[in-house]
Scaffold this motif. Structure first.
Motif, PDB file in Angstrom:
ATOM      1  N   MET A  58       0.815  -1.212   0.000  1.00 19.01           N
ATOM      2  CA  MET A  58       0.000   0.000   0.000  1.00 19.01           C
ATOM      3  C   MET A  58       0.852   1.267   0.000  1.00 19.01           C
ATOM      4  SD  MET A  58      -3.031  -0.864  -0.466  1.00 19.01           S
ATOM      5  CE  MET A  58      -4.088   0.507  -0.032  1.00 19.01           C
ATOM      6  N   ILE A  59       2.010   1.227   0.650  1.00 19.97           N
ATOM      7  CA  ILE A  59       2.927   2.364   0.576  1.00 19.97           C
ATOM      8  C   ILE A  59       3.418   2.515  -0.858  1.00 19.97           C
ATOM      9  CG2 ILE A  59       5.200   3.215   1.300  1.00 19.97           C
ATOM     10  CD1 ILE A  59       4.616   1.923   4.052  1.00 19.97           C
ATOM     11  N   GLY A  62       0.650   4.100  -2.935  1.00 18.96           N
ATOM     12  CA  GLY A  62       0.550   5.535  -2.709  1.00 18.96           C
ATOM     13  C   GLY A  62       1.633   6.306  -3.439  1.00 18.96           C
ATOM     14  N   ALA A  66       1.239   8.950  -6.600  1.00 11.39           N
ATOM     15  CA  ALA A  66       1.732  10.316  -6.434  1.00 11.39           C
ATOM     16  C   ALA A  66       2.810  10.680  -7.453  1.00 11.39           C
ATOM     17  CB  ALA A  66       2.286  10.500  -5.023  1.00 11.39           C
ATOM     18  N   SER A  87      -4.713  -5.630  -0.100  1.00 13.41           N
ATOM     19  CA  SER A  87      -4.191  -4.516  -0.892  1.00 13.41           C
ATOM     20  C   SER A  87      -4.225  -4.814  -2.383  1.00 13.41           C
ATOM     21  CB  SER A  87      -2.764  -4.181  -0.467  1.00 13.41           C
ATOM     22  OG  SER A  87      -1.889  -5.258  -0.746  1.00 13.41           O
ATOM     23  N   THR A  90      -7.237  -3.266  -4.128  1.00 11.23           N
ATOM     24  CA  THR A  90      -7.125  -1.821  -4.320  1.00 11.23           C
ATOM     25  C   THR A  90      -6.130  -1.496  -5.423  1.00 11.23           C
ATOM     26  OG1 THR A  90      -7.630  -1.509  -1.981  1.00 11.23           O
ATOM     27  CG2 THR A  90      -6.668   0.365  -3.143  1.00 11.23           C
ATOM     28  N   GLN A  94      -7.032   0.601  -8.807  1.00 14.68           N
ATOM     29  CA  GLN A  94      -6.309   1.839  -9.109  1.00 14.68           C
ATOM     30  C   GLN A  94      -5.427   1.698 -10.351  1.00 14.68           C
ATOM     31  OE1 GLN A  94      -6.650   4.872  -7.553  1.00 14.68           O
ATOM     32  NE2 GLN A  94      -8.369   3.859  -6.543  1.00 14.68           N
TER      33      GLN A  94
END
Length: 199
Positions: A58-59, A62, A66, A87, A90, A94
């Motif tokens: 998940m890090i 992210g 970004a 995860s 997700t 995404q």
């Protein structure tokens, strides 16, 4: 690159995958993945996790969202990926093209006493990733598959998910800086520039 028991040596695998990484950001799950990326060479674009088990993917997600122009690689273990398996759903939804996840699977919880994980009893993380909707996957067990693994990671055509079966060997620790603030700040500066940490 093979051990006597026929599995890949994890540190040689990580070194091969990171060869010529350029500006790729690498998130390493706690324990062996953190030691292994550091053994290849400590850099500000490494974020080794000293804790937060289950959070590496998940890090990585992210950071990939970004920084969509930067390739992001998560290297983690089977125990951590099992803990954070949700995860994958997700990540699939995404669908960041610049994110790759490599699970170095020794079928053990290496940081807590080498208890067996579920992957040693038939649980298939690649099948779970595919079930979550991640289409680009790979299962690696042989040295001649490593070049293809590296190429897939460096291509930036993700999300990409791979499992590599590795030897459950104990290697000398190569420790990164321990302080999380330092690790976070140096990566932030490497990605956003010196003024980033003045905000």
């Amino acid at each position: 690159m093979l051990s006597p028991n026929g599995k890949l040596h994890r540190r040689a695998l990580v070194a091969a995958v990171l060869e010529g990484r350029g500006d790729m950001a690498v998130i390493a799950g706690l324990g062996a993945p953190a030691w292994d990326i550091t053994a290849v060479g400590d850099t500000a674009l490494n974020l080794p996790l000293w804790g937060g088990m289950g959070g590496a993917a998940m890090i990585g997600l992210g950071l990939a969202l970004a920084q969509p122009e930067r390739r992001v690689l998560v290297i983690t273990g089977d125990g951590e990926m099992l803990m954070g398996v949700g995860s994958l759903a997700t990540i699939s939804v995404q669908a960041p093209k610049n994110l790759s996840i490599l699970v170095c699977d020794n079928e053990h919880y290496g940081e807590t006493g080498m208890q067996e994980t579920a992957t040693g009893h038939g649980v298939d993380l690649v099948a779970m990733a595919r079930g979550a909707g991640i289409k680009h996957t790979m299962f690696v067990t042989k040295p001649d598959e490593v070049a293809g693994l590296r190429a897939a990671i460096h291509a930036g055509a993700g999300p990409f998910f791979a499992v590599a079966k590795i030897d459950a060997e104990t290697l000398p620790l190569v420790l990164p800086p321990r302080e999380g603030v330092i690790l976070q700040s140096r990566m932030r500066e490497a990605i956003l520039g010196p003024a980033a940490n003045l905000e």
